[in-house]
Design an enzyme around this catalytic site. Structure first.
Site, PDB file in Angstrom:
ATOM      1  N   ASP A  46       0.827  -1.205   0.000  1.00  0.00           N
ATOM      2  CA  ASP A  46       0.000   0.000   0.000  1.00  0.00           C
ATOM      3  C   ASP A  46       0.866   1.261   0.000  1.00  0.00           C
ATOM      4  O   ASP A  46       2.050   1.230   0.342  1.00  0.00           O
ATOM      5  CB  ASP A  46      -0.884   0.039   1.245  1.00  0.00           C
ATOM      6  CG  ASP A  46      -2.019  -0.962   1.187  1.00  0.00           C
ATOM      7  OD1 ASP A  46      -2.078  -1.765   0.238  1.00  0.00           O
ATOM      8  OD2 ASP A  46      -2.851  -0.946   2.120  1.00  0.00           O
ATOM      9  N   HIS A  97      -5.856   2.855  -4.047  1.00  0.00           N
ATOM     10  CA  HIS A  97      -5.778   3.063  -2.591  1.00  0.00           C
ATOM     11  C   HIS A  97      -6.267   4.467  -2.222  1.00  0.00           C
ATOM     12  O   HIS A  97      -5.811   5.056  -1.259  1.00  0.00           O
ATOM     13  CB  HIS A  97      -4.347   2.841  -2.117  1.00  0.00           C
ATOM     14  CG  HIS A  97      -4.200   2.640  -0.637  1.00  0.00           C
ATOM     15  ND1 HIS A  97      -5.037   1.831   0.097  1.00  0.00           N
ATOM     16  CD2 HIS A  97      -3.301   3.146   0.258  1.00  0.00           C
ATOM     17  CE1 HIS A  97      -4.656   1.836   1.362  1.00  0.00           C
ATOM     18  NE2 HIS A  97      -3.624   2.634   1.494  1.00  0.00           N
ATOM     19  N   HIS A 101      -5.367   8.941   0.602  1.00  0.00           N
ATOM     20  CA  HIS A 101      -5.395   8.113   1.817  1.00  0.00           C
ATOM     21  C   HIS A 101      -6.412   8.592   2.851  1.00  0.00           C
ATOM     22  O   HIS A 101      -6.154   8.593   4.054  1.00  0.00           O
ATOM     23  CB  HIS A 101      -4.000   8.045   2.452  1.00  0.00           C
ATOM     24  CG  HIS A 101      -3.758   6.764   3.209  1.00  0.00           C
ATOM     25  ND1 HIS A 101      -4.049   6.627   4.545  1.00  0.00           N
ATOM     26  CD2 HIS A 101      -3.250   5.577   2.812  1.00  0.00           C
ATOM     27  CE1 HIS A 101      -3.714   5.404   4.941  1.00  0.00           C
ATOM     28  NE2 HIS A 101      -3.239   4.738   3.908  1.00  0.00           N
ATOM     29  N   TYR A 138      -7.064   1.943   5.930  1.00  0.00           N
ATOM     30  CA  TYR A 138      -7.470   1.496   7.274  1.00  0.00           C
ATOM     31  C   TYR A 138      -8.509   0.371   7.227  1.00  0.00           C
ATOM     32  O   TYR A 138      -9.111   0.038   8.243  1.00  0.00           O
ATOM     33  CB  TYR A 138      -8.013   2.667   8.105  1.00  0.00           C
ATOM     34  CG  TYR A 138      -7.141   3.888   8.034  1.00  0.00           C
ATOM     35  CD1 TYR A 138      -5.945   3.961   8.737  1.00  0.00           C
ATOM     36  CD2 TYR A 138      -7.504   4.984   7.237  1.00  0.00           C
ATOM     37  CE1 TYR A 138      -5.121   5.091   8.661  1.00  0.00           C
ATOM     38  CE2 TYR A 138      -6.689   6.115   7.157  1.00  0.00           C
ATOM     39  CZ  TYR A 138      -5.507   6.156   7.868  1.00  0.00           C
ATOM     40  OH  TYR A 138      -4.702   7.263   7.775  1.00  0.00           O
ATOM     41  N   HIS A 188       3.975  -2.322   2.925  1.00  0.00           N
ATOM     42  CA  HIS A 188       4.054  -0.983   2.341  1.00  0.00           C
ATOM     43  C   HIS A 188       5.414  -0.831   1.646  1.00  0.00           C
ATOM     44  O   HIS A 188       6.430  -1.290   2.185  1.00  0.00           O
ATOM     45  CB  HIS A 188       3.903   0.090   3.417  1.00  0.00           C
ATOM     46  CG  HIS A 188       2.614  -0.014   4.176  1.00  0.00           C
ATOM     47  ND1 HIS A 188       2.416  -0.932   5.193  1.00  0.00           N
ATOM     48  CD2 HIS A 188       1.442   0.673   4.048  1.00  0.00           C
ATOM     49  CE1 HIS A 188       1.194  -0.800   5.664  1.00  0.00           C
ATOM     50  NE2 HIS A 188       0.575   0.155   4.997  1.00  0.00           N
TER      51      HIS A 188
END
Length: 221
Positions: A46, A97, A101, A138, A188
């Site tokens: 991510d 994504h 964010h 999340y 990540h």
């Protein structure tokens, strides 16, 4: 044909039948035990692409013959178009994504839709393909978005916690101790420690008989 020949033919037939049954039973037993086919796992990243660390990760994955799934931030895609193209051409799956964010659950329907549509459009402009998979920040998804935008939300089953651990071997131990066939690993590509850990995870799991696949190969089954 005399009785001896009949007996011999019967014995041969029985032997072949038993052999076939034994082979079929062994195949079923292996399949149940997870050994007949390679175990599969999806490695996902991510928050990228990261101009410094993503190229290092791509090179390491290429050396190992591994493909994975990257869930990209639209604001980074805008300034790293060539890198995104490299990721796509290397055979990795590129997912959405959001643009910057944001928690989708805290947004209005219009705001959430814009976060996803803007990023998907950027990725599609580079790859020429629809962006079908979304990793909600999340893990917070908004009901109805999938059907409305024709996208598939993808969460995870193993969280590496690489962003907080920041120590390669701690990340490796956490993942390798938990992973099972069919898992989706969350990482990540934003940290040097994560790149080192990810490549070590690949090496260890390949030795254990795992094959790395993109998430679509798991979620569509």
């Amino acid at each position: 044909m005399n009785w001896k020949q009949n007996l011999l033919n019967s014995c041969v037939g029985f032997f072949l039948l038993a052999l076939a049954a034994g082979t079929a039973w062994q195949s079923r037993a292996l399949a149940v035990g997870g050994q007949a086919e390679s175990k599969r796992v999806a490695l996902t990243f991510d928050d990228g692409p990261n101009w410094k660390y993503t190229p290092q990760l791509l090179e390491g994955l290429k050396e190992r013959g591994v493909v994975c799934s990257f869930f990209l931030l639209g604001q980074r895609v805008e300034v790293q178009r060539d890198l995104v193209r490299d990721m796509y051409e290397a055979g990795h799956l590129l997912g959405n994504h959001t643009y910057d964010h944001r928690r989708l659950g805290s947004l209005s329907e219009q705001e959430a839709r814009e976060e996803l549509e803007k990023t998907s459009a950027l990725i599609q402009d580079i790859t020429g393909e629809d962006c079908l998979y979304v990793r909600p920040p999340y893990g917070e998804w908004k009901d109805g978005l999938g059907q409305e935008l024709s996208v598939i939300p993808v969460l995870w089953t193993v969280d590496s916690r690489d962003w907080s651990l920041q120590e390669p071997q701690a990340v490796v131990r956490r993942v390798v101790s938990q992973v099972q066939d069919g898992d989706i690993i969350l990482m990540h590509d934003d940290y040097a420690a994560s790149v080192e850990a990810a490549l070590d995870i690949v090496d260890q799991l390949q030795k254990e008989g795992y094959t790395f696949v993109t998430v679509d190969q798991l979620v569509l089954e």
